[in-house]
Motif scaffolding. Structure first.
Motif, mmCIF file in Angstrom:
data_model
loop_
_atom_site.group_PDB
_atom_site.id
_atom_site.type_symbol
_atom_site.label_atom_id
_atom_site.label_comp_id
_atom_site.label_asym_id
_atom_site.label_seq_id
_atom_site.Cartn_x
_atom_site.Cartn_y
_atom_site.Cartn_z
ATOM 1 N N TYR A 199 -3.860 -0.217 -8.589
ATOM 2 C CA TYR A 199 -3.480 -1.392 -8.478
ATOM 3 C C TYR A 199 -2.577 -1.980 -10.036
ATOM 4 C CZ TYR A 199 -7.061 -4.172 -9.295
ATOM 5 O OH TYR A 199 -7.978 -5.044 -9.851
ATOM 6 N N ARG A 200 -1.686 -2.697 -9.146
ATOM 7 C CA ARG A 200 -0.566 -3.540 -10.058
ATOM 8 C C ARG A 200 -1.303 -4.760 -9.800
ATOM 9 N NH1 ARG A 200 3.958 0.163 -12.293
ATOM 10 N NH2 ARG A 200 3.054 2.034 -12.835
ATOM 11 N N ILE A 256 0.698 -1.138 0.091
ATOM 12 C CA ILE A 256 0.469 0.198 -0.183
ATOM 13 C C ILE A 256 0.789 1.330 -0.132
ATOM 14 C CG2 ILE A 256 -1.816 1.299 1.372
ATOM 15 C CD1 ILE A 256 -2.830 -1.662 2.145
ATOM 16 N N GLU A 257 0.502 2.389 -0.288
ATOM 17 C CA GLU A 257 1.264 3.688 -0.827
ATOM 18 C C GLU A 257 0.016 4.686 -0.587
ATOM 19 O OE1 GLU A 257 2.956 3.892 -4.716
ATOM 20 O OE2 GLU A 257 3.845 1.547 -4.744
ATOM 21 N N HIS A 284 -7.777 6.960 9.319
ATOM 22 C CA HIS A 284 -6.708 7.517 10.038
ATOM 23 C C HIS A 284 -5.552 6.993 8.662
ATOM 24 C CE1 HIS A 284 -9.170 6.552 13.326
ATOM 25 N NE2 HIS A 284 -9.518 5.679 11.862
ATOM 26 N N ARG A 285 -4.494 7.854 9.418
ATOM 27 C CA ARG A 285 -2.841 7.843 8.939
ATOM 28 C C ARG A 285 -2.102 6.596 8.948
ATOM 29 N NH1 ARG A 285 -1.205 13.318 7.093
ATOM 30 N NH2 ARG A 285 -2.905 14.689 7.506
ATOM 31 N N TRP A 286 -1.300 5.823 9.297
ATOM 32 C CA TRP A 286 -0.371 4.979 9.097
ATOM 33 C C TRP A 286 0.095 4.813 10.748
ATOM 34 C CZ3 TRP A 286 -1.617 0.921 7.717
ATOM 35 C CH2 TRP A 286 -1.896 0.670 6.225
ATOM 36 N N ASP A 287 0.484 6.739 11.023
ATOM 37 C CA ASP A 287 1.452 6.690 12.225
ATOM 38 C C ASP A 287 0.403 6.735 13.620
ATOM 39 O OD1 ASP A 287 0.258 8.746 11.088
ATOM 40 O OD2 ASP A 287 2.065 9.834 11.301
ATOM 41 N N CYS A 288 -0.756 6.929 12.797
ATOM 42 C CA CYS A 288 -1.907 7.335 14.173
ATOM 43 C C CYS A 288 -2.323 5.672 14.454
ATOM 44 C CB CYS A 288 -3.310 7.331 14.003
ATOM 45 S SG CYS A 288 -2.744 9.107 13.138
ATOM 46 N N THR A 318 -0.445 -5.358 -5.929
ATOM 47 C CA THR A 318 0.751 -4.382 -5.500
ATOM 48 C C THR A 318 0.546 -2.658 -6.189
ATOM 49 O OG1 THR A 318 2.265 -4.607 -7.325
ATOM 50 C CG2 THR A 318 2.190 -6.240 -6.140
ATOM 51 N N HIS A 319 1.284 -1.880 -5.676
ATOM 52 C CA HIS A 319 1.743 -0.881 -5.794
ATOM 53 C C HIS A 319 -0.044 -0.122 -5.326
ATOM 54 C CE1 HIS A 319 5.002 -2.607 -8.111
ATOM 55 N NE2 HIS A 319 5.475 -0.928 -7.601
#
Length: 145
Positions: free
Chosen positions: A105-106, A91-92, A133-137, A120-121
């Motif tokens: 995605y690819r 996940i980007e 939510h953000r990943w850092d939460c 992917t991607h």
């Protein structure tokens, strides 16, 4: 004499089976019993498989399910094909995907036979109205947007 050898063999087998049945996380026998994970992550993907995925065109779909704590989910392609596996490492972006998010995605073939594919991607291109939510939460924190 044969009886003595049989007793020794039985004793060794008993010790081996009892030690393998009581494996603890720090047990030296633990590494002998591990089975490799069938999940292909960005880290474990080979260079050739990564190149195949990178050369594939972007495809559109919607997130069917994603579990942040388990680190995986599924995408339903817009073309009606079967759902695709999605791993957290592919996940980007800065937001955790939610059910219903539109994504691009690819396709990446899954070894060993490369008959099945995973996404992917992955990038979210259209967010659902729910708060993302953000990943850092932490998973239970509200995202500050």
């Amino acid at each position: 004499m044969r009886l003595g050898n049989t007793e020794k063999t039985t004793s060794v087998i008993t010790k081996m089976s009892s030690s393998s049945s009581t494996n603890t996380p720090d047990s030296p026998n633990r590494s002998l019993l591990q089975i490799p994970s069938p999940i292909v992550t960005r880290r474990t993907r080979t260079k050739s498989t990564t190149e195949i995925a990178s050369n594939n065109p972007d495809v559109k779909g919607k997130v069917k399910y994603f579990c942040r704590t388990k680190g995986h989910g599924f995408i339903t392609p817009d073309d009606g094909n079967a759902d695709l596996f999605l791993h957290i490492s592919d996940i980007e972006g800065e937001y955790v995907p939610l059910e219903g998010d539109e994504v691009t995605y690819r396709l990446c073939p899954i070894p060993p036979k490369r008959e099945k594919y995973q996404a992917t991607h992955v990038r979210i291109v259209n967010f659902t109205p729910e708060v993302h939510h953000r990943w850092d939460c932490k998973p239970n924190e509200d995202a500050h947007q």
